[in-house]
Design an enzyme around this catalytic site. Structure first.
Site, short mmCIF file in Angstrom:
data_model
loop_
_atom_site.label_atom_id
_atom_site.label_comp_id
_atom_site.label_asym_id
_atom_site.label_seq_id
_atom_site.Cartn_x
_atom_site.Cartn_y
_atom_site.Cartn_z
N LYS A 79 0.83 -1.21 0.00
CA LYS A 79 0.00 0.00 0.00
C LYS A 79 0.86 1.26 0.00
O LYS A 79 0.47 2.29 -0.54
CB LYS A 79 -0.96 0.00 1.19
CG LYS A 79 -1.95 -1.16 1.16
CD LYS A 79 -3.38 -0.75 0.91
CE LYS A 79 -4.17 -1.96 0.45
NZ LYS A 79 -5.57 -1.83 0.33
N LYS A 130 -3.45 -10.31 -6.64
CA LYS A 130 -4.63 -10.71 -5.89
C LYS A 130 -5.83 -9.91 -6.38
O LYS A 130 -5.69 -8.71 -6.66
CB LYS A 130 -4.37 -10.39 -4.41
CG LYS A 130 -5.48 -10.77 -3.47
CD LYS A 130 -5.30 -10.12 -2.11
CE LYS A 130 -5.82 -8.70 -2.10
NZ LYS A 130 -6.47 -8.27 -0.84
N LYS A 156 -10.33 -4.80 -4.66
CA LYS A 156 -11.27 -3.72 -4.97
C LYS A 156 -10.53 -2.55 -5.60
O LYS A 156 -10.98 -1.94 -6.53
CB LYS A 156 -11.96 -3.23 -3.69
CG LYS A 156 -12.72 -4.29 -2.95
CD LYS A 156 -13.52 -3.65 -1.82
CE LYS A 156 -13.72 -4.61 -0.68
NZ LYS A 156 -12.56 -4.66 0.25
N1 AQP Z 1 -8.45 -12.02 -3.90
C1 AQP Z 1 -8.86 -12.53 -2.76
N2 AQP Z 1 -8.89 -13.87 -2.58
C2 AQP Z 1 -9.31 -14.40 -1.41
N3 AQP Z 1 -9.74 -13.66 -0.36
C3 AQP Z 1 -9.72 -12.32 -0.50
N4 AQP Z 1 -10.06 -11.31 0.34
C4 AQP Z 1 -9.86 -10.14 -0.29
N5 AQP Z 1 -9.38 -10.34 -1.53
C5 AQP Z 1 -9.28 -11.69 -1.69
C6 AQP Z 1 -10.58 -11.49 1.68
O1 AQP Z 1 -11.79 -10.75 1.79
C7 AQP Z 1 -11.92 -10.27 3.12
C8 AQP Z 1 -12.25 -8.81 3.10
O2 AQP Z 1 -11.17 -8.09 2.52
P1 AQP Z 1 -11.00 -6.57 2.84
O3 AQP Z 1 -12.09 -5.81 2.27
O4 AQP Z 1 -10.84 -6.37 4.28
O5 AQP Z 1 -9.65 -6.07 2.23
P2 AQP Z 1 -8.57 -6.69 1.34
O6 AQP Z 1 -8.10 -8.00 1.82
O7 AQP Z 1 -7.48 -5.67 1.24
O8 AQP Z 1 -9.37 -6.85 0.00
P3 AQP Z 1 -9.31 -5.95 -1.28
O9 AQP Z 1 -10.45 -6.26 -2.13
O10 AQP Z 1 -7.96 -6.12 -1.89
O11 AQP Z 1 -9.51 -4.49 -0.74
P4 AQP Z 1 -8.67 -3.21 -1.00
O12 AQP Z 1 -8.50 -3.10 -2.46
O13 AQP Z 1 -9.49 -2.11 -0.43
O14 AQP Z 1 -7.35 -3.36 -0.29
C9 AQP Z 1 -10.60 -10.57 3.83
O15 AQP Z 1 -10.75 -11.70 4.67
C10 AQP Z 1 -9.65 -10.85 2.71
O16 AQP Z 1 -8.62 -11.75 3.09
#
Ligand code: AQP
Length: 325
Positions: free
Chosen positions: A111, A191, A194
């Protein structure tokens, strides 16, 4: 009953990775555990965001959790900022967490690269707030995707450090992984996320979902239709595993390795199996959208219940660390 805590950020559209990596598992786990799920809005402000969007996304995220099958009868659900004890405990945890531990967190490094102009203390302290989210409820289990494992390990470390200094108050939480803990984005490299714009959204327009899946990267060594592929290195096959029955997986595996099916055939089958599961969720989301007061009510009741649990922990913590009460 053993207690679970997990959270999700309202940073954008909820996608397939969030669903199969976390949310679907949360729904199963409500059958066996005392579950607390949270839309973590304070985590979302650690990066640049649109002020008007945050509120909308927070409610939309809660709506999707309900549409996916979480129900207030089986779990507690609320918005992080509605229970102030999370940030209070995070401050106390800041005082037992070594900076070095935070600097080596993979998500912080990623990040920091993505948000060079805004590497703030909150971004670095994200896992400390996460430890507080979990431990303010003394939750012993945290169902997350693979990307969050390191943060849960840090929560264990924070609990250990706190307990060593002040006495045994907190459990050391354990990770629960789903059967699809890491889904890559349609780029086939990063990965699914969002904010990386490499996702397929759960509520996205169907044509757009198909278009993203149709063009998603598969086994990069399978250049021509007649080349045999390797499902083990194909992200589309990983998603298949999350949605398709065993017989289909065997057929796809064989068809891909022998080049008797092409990537588009494989994706068409996946899309059909995926939509069979997602269509009812999408319909439920539409009906919840027409009854938004119900969603708000669920969040309010959840916050009231969780605030009472969190307040009890904080009384104990304040006493233990020597605050004047
Ligand atoms: N690609 C993924 N595969 C499996 N699990 C995933 N999770 C997120 N992306 C994947 C799981 O979803 C839960 C919620 O995630 P989050 O919203 O807390 O944030 P994150 O892990 O940082 O997901 P994003 O989509 O990548 O969000 P941004 O872009 O905002 O950083 C968690 O349990 C996560 O492990």
């Amino acid at each position: 009953m053993k207690r679970i805590f997990s959270g999700i950020q309202p940073t954008g559209e909820i996608h397939l990775g969030n669903y199969v990596g976390a949310i679907r598992n949360w729904v199963y786990l409500t059958e066996e555990y005392d579950c607390i799920f949270c839309v973590v809005d304070y985590h979302a402000i650690t990066v640049e965001y649109e002020i008007d969007e945050l509120k909308k996304r927070t409610l939309e995220t809660a709506l999707i959790l309900l549409a996916c099958g979480l129900s207030p009868e089986k779990c507690k659900m609320f918005v992080q900022s509605h229970v102030r004890e999370h940030t209070e405990l995070a401050w106390i945890f800041n005082c037992v967490t070594p900076i070095g531990e935070l600097e080596r967190m993979t998500q912080f490094k990623d990040k920091s690269r993505q948000h060079r102009a805004n590497i703030n203390i909150g971004l670095m302290g994200y896992p400390v707030l996460q430890a507080a989210d979990i431990l303010v409820y003394k939750a012993g289990y945290v169902p997350v995707g693979e990307d969050q494992v390191q943060h849960v390990e840090l929560s264990r470390e924070v609990a250990r450090k706190f307990n060593a200094k002040y006495g045994d108050i907190f459990p050391e939480p354990q990770v629960i992984l789903s059967m699809a803990p890491k889904i890559l984005g349609v780029d086939g490299t990063n990965k699914m996320s969002k904010t990386l714009n490499n996702y397929i959204g759960l509520l996205e327009d169907k044509d757009s979902m198909w278009e993203k899946l149709r063009t998603a990267v598969t086994d990069v060594n399978r250049v021509r239709r007649k080349d045999p592929g390797n499902p083990e290195v194909c992200n589309v096959y990983t998603i298949h595993r999350a949605f398709s029955p065993n017989e289909t997986l065997l057929e796809i595996d064989k068809g891909c390795r022998t080049a008797s099916i092409g990537c588009i055939d494989c994706k068409k089958t996946l899309f059909s199996n995926m939509m069979a599961e997602l269509d009812p969720i999408r319909e439920k989301a539409v009906s919840l959208n027409n009854n938004i007061d119900y969603v708000i009510d669920v969040l309010k009741t959840g916050a009231d219940t969780c605030r009472a649990i969190a307040a009890e922990t904080m009384d104990e913590v304040r006493k233990t660390i020597g605050l004047f009460m």
